[in-house]
Design a protein around this motif. Structure first.
Motif, PDB file in Angstrom:
ATOM      1  N   ARG A 136      -0.226   4.836  -7.449  1.00 38.65           N
ATOM      2  CA  ARG A 136      -1.240   4.741  -8.501  1.00 38.65           C
ATOM      3  C   ARG A 136      -2.583   4.082  -7.466  1.00 38.65           C
ATOM      4  NH1 ARG A 136       0.913   3.241 -13.211  1.00 38.65           N
ATOM      5  NH2 ARG A 136       1.404   5.491 -13.364  1.00 38.65           N
ATOM      6  N   PRO A 137      -3.512   4.797  -7.609  1.00 38.43           N
ATOM      7  CA  PRO A 137      -4.912   4.191  -7.008  1.00 38.43           C
ATOM      8  C   PRO A 137      -5.263   2.916  -7.651  1.00 38.43           C
ATOM      9  CG  PRO A 137      -5.277   6.190  -8.340  1.00 38.43           C
ATOM     10  CD  PRO A 137      -4.074   5.931  -8.260  1.00 38.43           C
ATOM     11  N   GLU A 138      -5.726   2.022  -6.871  1.00 39.65           N
ATOM     12  CA  GLU A 138      -6.332   0.992  -7.492  1.00 39.65           C
ATOM     13  C   GLU A 138      -7.841   0.703  -7.045  1.00 39.65           C
ATOM     14  OE1 GLU A 138      -4.342  -2.790  -6.118  1.00 39.65           O
ATOM     15  OE2 GLU A 138      -2.297  -1.891  -6.243  1.00 39.65           O
ATOM     16  N   PRO A 139      -8.785   0.469  -8.138  1.00 32.02           N
ATOM     17  CA  PRO A 139     -10.173   0.593  -7.977  1.00 32.02           C
ATOM     18  C   PRO A 139     -10.435  -0.407  -7.017  1.00 32.02           C
ATOM     19  CG  PRO A 139      -9.521  -0.190 -10.147  1.00 32.02           C
ATOM     20  CD  PRO A 139      -8.364   0.199  -9.759  1.00 32.02           C
ATOM     21  N   ILE A 140     -11.439   0.053  -6.106  1.00 28.94           N
ATOM     22  CA  ILE A 140     -12.209  -1.026  -5.156  1.00 28.94           C
ATOM     23  C   ILE A 140     -13.498  -1.569  -5.925  1.00 28.94           C
ATOM     24  CG2 ILE A 140     -12.888  -1.608  -2.980  1.00 28.94           C
ATOM     25  CD1 ILE A 140     -10.978   0.816  -2.077  1.00 28.94           C
ATOM     26  N   PRO A 141     -13.544  -2.975  -5.774  1.00 29.82           N
ATOM     27  CA  PRO A 141     -15.209  -3.331  -6.271  1.00 29.82           C
ATOM     28  C   PRO A 141     -16.134  -2.743  -5.548  1.00 29.82           C
ATOM     29  CG  PRO A 141     -13.151  -5.222  -6.097  1.00 29.82           C
ATOM     30  CD  PRO A 141     -12.829  -3.881  -5.477  1.00 29.82           C
ATOM     31  N   LEU A 142     -17.432  -2.537  -6.292  1.00 29.90           N
ATOM     32  CA  LEU A 142     -18.566  -2.050  -5.605  1.00 29.90           C
ATOM     33  C   LEU A 142     -18.846  -2.713  -4.306  1.00 29.90           C
ATOM     34  CD1 LEU A 142     -20.448   0.202  -5.475  1.00 29.90           C
ATOM     35  CD2 LEU A 142     -21.716  -1.022  -7.306  1.00 29.90           C
ATOM     36  N   THR A 143     -18.803  -4.157  -4.515  1.00 28.91           N
ATOM     37  CA  THR A 143     -19.379  -5.089  -3.511  1.00 28.91           C
ATOM     38  C   THR A 143     -18.596  -4.941  -2.022  1.00 28.91           C
ATOM     39  OG1 THR A 143     -17.775  -6.899  -4.208  1.00 28.91           O
ATOM     40  CG2 THR A 143     -20.309  -6.663  -4.954  1.00 28.91           C
ATOM     41  N   ARG A 144     -17.109  -4.678  -2.385  1.00 33.16           N
ATOM     42  CA  ARG A 144     -16.274  -4.561  -1.259  1.00 33.16           C
ATOM     43  C   ARG A 144     -16.516  -3.184  -0.675  1.00 33.16           C
ATOM     44  NH1 ARG A 144      -9.836  -4.706  -1.595  1.00 33.16           N
ATOM     45  NH2 ARG A 144      -9.719  -4.421   1.003  1.00 33.16           N
ATOM     46  N   ARG A 197      13.002  10.538 -12.092  1.00 29.00           N
ATOM     47  CA  ARG A 197      13.218   9.074 -11.695  1.00 29.00           C
ATOM     48  C   ARG A 197      12.556   8.990 -10.278  1.00 29.00           C
ATOM     49  NH1 ARG A 197      18.643   9.323 -13.001  1.00 29.00           N
ATOM     50  NH2 ARG A 197      19.344   9.582 -11.060  1.00 29.00           N
ATOM     51  N   TRP A 198      12.732   9.930  -9.414  1.00 30.45           N
ATOM     52  CA  TRP A 198      11.728   9.906  -7.965  1.00 30.45           C
ATOM     53  C   TRP A 198      10.261  10.190  -8.362  1.00 30.45           C
ATOM     54  CZ3 TRP A 198      11.646  14.552  -4.419  1.00 30.45           C
ATOM     55  CH2 TRP A 198      11.178  14.387  -3.228  1.00 30.45           C
ATOM     56  N   LEU A 199      10.001  10.953  -9.392  1.00 29.82           N
ATOM     57  CA  LEU A 199       8.537  11.133  -9.627  1.00 29.82           C
ATOM     58  C   LEU A 199       7.751  10.045 -10.261  1.00 29.82           C
ATOM     59  CD1 LEU A 199       6.045  12.956 -10.059  1.00 29.82           C
ATOM     60  CD2 LEU A 199       7.188  13.779 -12.084  1.00 29.82           C
ATOM     61  N   ALA A 200       8.583   9.183 -10.995  1.00 30.80           N
ATOM     62  CA  ALA A 200       8.235   8.135 -11.722  1.00 30.80           C
ATOM     63  C   ALA A 200       7.881   6.950 -10.561  1.00 30.80           C
ATOM     64  CB  ALA A 200       9.198   7.493 -12.836  1.00 30.80           C
ATOM     65  N   ALA A 201       8.841   6.893  -9.645  1.00 29.84           N
ATOM     66  CA  ALA A 201       8.851   6.042  -8.757  1.00 29.84           C
ATOM     67  C   ALA A 201       7.502   6.172  -7.808  1.00 29.84           C
ATOM     68  CB  ALA A 201      10.014   5.888  -7.853  1.00 29.84           C
ATOM     69  N   ALA A 202       7.308   7.633  -7.435  1.00 29.37           N
ATOM     70  CA  ALA A 202       6.294   8.024  -6.873  1.00 29.37           C
ATOM     71  C   ALA A 202       4.705   7.637  -7.286  1.00 29.37           C
ATOM     72  CB  ALA A 202       6.302   9.411  -6.223  1.00 29.37           C
TER      73      ALA A 202
END
Length: 67
Positions: A41-49, A31-36
């Motif tokens: 989880r990385p979120e993509p950053i738009p190229l313009t930003r 459960r701890w691993l799933a929460a972590a």
């Protein structure tokens, strides 16, 4: 490490409480691993930003060096 400790010392024999404790500890870790994983989880950053970050970093570094 905790799971290894619970798996160790087979000389104690088959203790049902020890097996139940191991299952509870493993379930807690899962459960701890799933929460972590969800939180980190990385979120993509738009190229313009991303392209905007680069000049800002260069200017900030130059300001630090210049004093």
């Amino acid at each position: 490490m905790v799971l290894r400790a619970l798996d160790a010392d087979p000389a104690r024999g088959a203790d049902p409480a020890r097996g139940e404790a191991r299952a509870e500890v493993e379930a807690h870790f899962m459960r701890w691993l799933a929460a972590a994983e969800a939180a980190l989880r990385p979120e993509p950053i738009p190229l313009t930003r991303t392209a905007g970050f680069q000049p800002e970093m260069i200017l900030s570094a130059a300001e630090l060096v210049a004093g």
